[in-house]
Design a protein around this motif. Structure first.
Motif, PDB file in Angstrom:
ATOM      1  N   ILE A 316       0.787  -1.153  -0.009  1.00 53.88           N
ATOM      2  CA  ILE A 316       0.024  -0.136   0.166  1.00 53.88           C
ATOM      3  C   ILE A 316       0.977   1.245   0.040  1.00 53.88           C
ATOM      4  N   THR A 317       1.348   1.634  -1.279  1.00 54.58           N
ATOM      5  CA  THR A 317       2.268   2.957  -1.187  1.00 54.58           C
ATOM      6  C   THR A 317       1.607   3.751  -0.848  1.00 54.58           C
ATOM      7  N   SER A 318       0.199   4.170  -0.681  1.00 56.15           N
ATOM      8  CA  SER A 318      -0.190   5.455  -0.229  1.00 56.15           C
ATOM      9  C   SER A 318      -0.090   5.566   1.265  1.00 56.15           C
ATOM     10  N   ALA A 319       0.461   4.673   2.069  1.00 59.33           N
ATOM     11  CA  ALA A 319       0.713   4.822   3.292  1.00 59.33           C
ATOM     12  C   ALA A 319       1.910   5.778   3.707  1.00 59.33           C
ATOM     13  N   GLU A 320       2.528   6.089   2.498  1.00 61.54           N
ATOM     14  CA  GLU A 320       3.564   7.029   2.605  1.00 61.54           C
ATOM     15  C   GLU A 320       3.267   8.334   2.745  1.00 61.54           C
ATOM     16  N   ARG A 321       2.137   8.840   2.454  1.00 62.42           N
ATOM     17  CA  ARG A 321       1.491  10.057   2.990  1.00 62.42           C
ATOM     18  C   ARG A 321       1.396  10.287   4.091  1.00 62.42           C
ATOM     19  N   GLU A 322       0.711   9.302   4.956  1.00 62.88           N
ATOM     20  CA  GLU A 322       0.495   9.530   6.278  1.00 62.88           C
ATOM     21  C   GLU A 322       1.839   9.381   7.073  1.00 62.88           C
ATOM     22  N   ARG A 342       8.038  11.797  -2.456  1.00 62.83           N
ATOM     23  CA  ARG A 342       7.847  10.490  -3.195  1.00 62.83           C
ATOM     24  C   ARG A 342       6.277  10.391  -3.506  1.00 62.83           C
ATOM     25  N   VAL A 343       5.252  10.807  -2.620  1.00 59.52           N
ATOM     26  CA  VAL A 343       3.995  10.643  -2.726  1.00 59.52           C
ATOM     27  C   VAL A 343       3.537  11.806  -3.997  1.00 59.52           C
ATOM     28  N   GLY A 345       5.622  12.727  -6.277  1.00 61.17           N
ATOM     29  CA  GLY A 345       5.900  12.091  -7.551  1.00 61.17           C
ATOM     30  C   GLY A 345       5.001  11.242  -8.194  1.00 61.17           C
ATOM     31  N   ARG A 346       4.246  10.331  -7.316  1.00 60.37           N
ATOM     32  CA  ARG A 346       3.172   9.651  -7.932  1.00 60.37           C
ATOM     33  C   ARG A 346       1.793  10.560  -8.097  1.00 60.37           C
ATOM     34  N   GLU A 347       1.399  11.324  -7.257  1.00 61.13           N
ATOM     35  CA  GLU A 347       0.035  12.094  -7.420  1.00 61.13           C
ATOM     36  C   GLU A 347       0.508  13.514  -7.054  1.00 61.13           C
ATOM     37  N   PRO A 348       1.059  14.339  -8.216  1.00 53.73           N
ATOM     38  CA  PRO A 348       1.234  15.527  -8.066  1.00 53.73           C
ATOM     39  C   PRO A 348       0.157  16.556  -7.659  1.00 53.73           C
ATOM     40  N   GLN A 349      -1.071  15.933  -7.820  1.00 53.44           N
ATOM     41  CA  GLN A 349      -2.347  17.045  -7.429  1.00 53.44           C
ATOM     42  C   GLN A 349      -2.717  16.985  -6.234  1.00 53.44           C
ATOM     43  N   ASP A 350      -2.032  16.599  -5.201  1.00 53.98           N
ATOM     44  CA  ASP A 350      -2.344  16.354  -3.881  1.00 53.98           C
ATOM     45  C   ASP A 350      -2.251  17.530  -3.116  1.00 53.98           C
ATOM     46  N   PRO A 351      -3.438  18.443  -2.839  1.00 57.24           N
ATOM     47  CA  PRO A 351      -2.834  19.581  -2.011  1.00 57.24           C
ATOM     48  C   PRO A 351      -2.405  19.371  -0.687  1.00 57.24           C
ATOM     49  N   GLU A 352      -2.900  18.450   0.139  1.00 58.07           N
ATOM     50  CA  GLU A 352      -2.570  18.306   1.492  1.00 58.07           C
ATOM     51  C   GLU A 352      -1.251  17.806   1.620  1.00 58.07           C
ATOM     52  N   ALA A 353      -0.725  16.861   0.652  1.00 57.33           N
ATOM     53  CA  ALA A 353       0.746  16.616   0.849  1.00 57.33           C
ATOM     54  C   ALA A 353       1.501  17.671   0.107  1.00 57.33           C
ATOM     55  N   LEU A 354       1.023  18.694  -0.630  1.00 57.50           N
ATOM     56  CA  LEU A 354       1.726  19.746  -0.779  1.00 57.50           C
ATOM     57  C   LEU A 354       2.076  20.850   0.444  1.00 57.50           C
ATOM     58  N   ALA A 355       0.835  21.006   1.010  1.00 61.09           N
ATOM     59  CA  ALA A 355       1.058  21.798   2.099  1.00 61.09           C
ATOM     60  C   ALA A 355       1.903  21.148   3.265  1.00 61.09           C
ATOM     61  N   GLU A 356       1.817  19.739   3.488  1.00 57.48           N
ATOM     62  CA  GLU A 356       2.790  19.087   4.457  1.00 57.48           C
ATOM     63  C   GLU A 356       4.015  19.530   4.005  1.00 57.48           C
ATOM     64  N   LEU A 357       4.429  19.381   2.782  1.00 57.29           N
ATOM     65  CA  LEU A 357       5.800  19.442   2.133  1.00 57.29           C
ATOM     66  C   LEU A 357       6.121  20.742   2.528  1.00 57.29           C
TER      67      LEU A 357
END
Ligand code: ZN
Length: 474
Positions: A316-322, A342-343, A345-357
């Motif tokens: 479950i690669t999505s787990a890297e998000r959490e 890395r997340v 790279g797979r899903e560039p349109q993820d606003p929550e991951a971008l804010a966390e980055l």
């Protein structure tokens, strides 16, 4: 002023505003838009809205795909999620749709959510509430606003008040059938299985039959009769939409159901439910992942980390998000940056991951990279309050006052601190250079807020307060 008194004052003022725009044919589209926009401002002050870009974005994405199927759209549709475990969804004239977290947690798949949204969008698109009120003259539009607000969120009044309010908004039989018929067409055109609507309505009906306590609020305004279900079944048959195997819940929906439950239920219960699911299927990586998300959402970071790492190792690669978000909270920004990049790279349109980055970059002392990540997040999800706030602080520190005030104002606006938002928008309007793309929306907000505050008087305490950005150092 107490909430009720304040609301009455607001309603009285709005009566003057809205009634002056009536046309001879009834209420104009502009008046519907105004009603919706006033409702949205009041709702932000009084309803526990979810500020989670992923959860709201999920509903919005399905909703927008349905709106794209309308022949012509009179309104700019907006979607909101209310932190409320009861089963409800609500359409406000002018394009505003509110969905309770309780509805999201009960859906079996995206098609069922699309069914409810298709039905609500059809009510708005066909001006049902406006036509109904106009025809019956039961309520003026100011009263309608108050009734809408009590119906959406029972906590504002007693349950009886809410039930009474919802009953006053009961759609007429023919409007319900029209919304079913149109909604099914729109959702199907958007690529969803139209059986989702029927499935979900049957589920609501079952819940009502089994419930010994109260009727789900959804049923008070959208009465569900056997006749309606039969008609819907007949429509699905005549359109030759053969019943196919139902789609399972998407990963996004399953994850967001955990998030929605963690926001509204006792943390212990949520974790226990997902732990039980894992015990029933101990080798299922998805069950392990969902328990990991439940632990993360309820603040058990170490346990969450172990579970999510194991789930990731099982595919479950999505787990890297959490995992990235956990690393950030455990003050490991370098690790957070690696995981979140890395997340993305797979899903560039993820606003929550971008804010966390962006937060990881901030912690690493890289303000420019943080600023850029916040901007990308906001381009994808313009209503992320925390991202506006983070960006406002960074811009203020960098000496960019004009933009800093703009983002601070937007963060205050989204948090319901309207008076402070208004003064910050005014400062932004003074400082933004002529020709700046944001000036038009800044002026629109100033007008919207001035009108609202003139009618409503001083804002209620309770809008989330956000600190002012620090200006350039030195
Ligand atoms: Zn309805």
């Amino acid at each position: 002023m107490c909430r009720c008194g304040r609301w009455r004052a607001l309603a009285l003022g709005l009566l003057l505003v809205v009634c002056s725009q009536k046309t001879s044919q009834g209420v104009s589209f502009q008046a519907e838009r105004e009603l919706g926009s006033k409702f949205a401002l009041a709702a932000r002050l009084q309803l526990p809205l979810v500020d989670d870009a992923e959860l709201v974005g999920y509903v919005e994405q399905i909703g927008r795909s349905i709106v794209r199927q309308l022949d012509d759209s009179f309104f700019d549709y907006r979607f909101f999620v209310v932190k409320e475990p009861s089963l409800n969804a609500f359409a406000v004239p002018g394009g505003y749709i509110y969905v309770h977290t309780g509805l999201i947690t009960r859906a079996a798949n995206d098609d069922e959510i699309a069914g409810v949204l298709g039905h609500e969008i059809a009510h708005i698109h066909a001006h049902h509430l406006a036509r109904q009120q106009e025809a019956t003259q039961l309520m003026n539009y100011a009263t309608l606003l108050g009734v809408l607000l009590s119906a959406v969120h029972p906590a504002i009044g007693s349950f009886a008040t809410a039930a009474n309010a919802a009953a006053q908004l009961r759609y007429r039989r023919e409007f319900e059938q029209e919304a079913d018929y149109l909604g099914v067409r729109y959702m199907q055109a958007a690529g969803y299985d139209p059986h989702g609507m029927l499935d979900f309505f049957k589920k609501i009906g079952d819940e009502q039959r089994l419930s010994t306590t109260e009727v789900p609020p959804y049923l008070l305004s959208h009465p569900l009769t056997d006749e309606r279900l039969n008609n819907l079944e007949a429509v699905l048959r005549t359109q030759q939409w053969a019943a196919t195997a139902r789609r399972p819940a998407s990963l996004a929906l399953r994850r967001l159901q955990v998030v929605a439950r963690a926001r509204t239920e006792a943390p212990g219960d949520v974790v226990a439910a997902y732990r039980q699911a894992l015990e029933a299927q101990p080798h299922d990586p998805m069950a392990r992942y969902l328990l990991g998300v439940a632990c993360f959402e309820t603040g058990q970071l170490e346990t969450a980390q172990q579970l999510l790492e194991a789930a990731r190792d099982q595919g479950i690669t999505s787990a890297e998000r959490e995992l990235g978000r956990i690393a950030l909270r455990l003050r490991q920004p370098e690790r957070a940056k690696i995981l979140l990049s890395r997340v993305l790279g797979r899903e560039p349109q993820d606003p929550e991951a971008l804010a966390e980055l962006a937060r990881a970059y901030e912690a690493l002392g890289e303000p420019e990279a943080a600023t850029s990540a916040y901007r990308r997040a906001l381009a994808l999800a313009p209503n992320m309050q925390a991202a506006h706030h983070g960006l406002a602080l960074l811009l203020g520190r960098a000496g960019n006052e004009a933009e800093g005030f703009y983002h601070l104002a937007t963060s205050l606006y989204l948090g319901g601190s309207y008076e402070r938002a208004l003064s910050q928008y005014a400062r932004a309007a003074e400082l933004l250079p002529p020709g700046d793309m944001r000036l038009a929306s800044v002026r629109e907000r100033i007008e919207e807020l001035s009108g609202f505050l003139r009618v409503a008087g001083p804002p209620t305490p309770g809008g989330r307060r956000v600190p002012t950005p620090r200006r350039g150092r030195g």
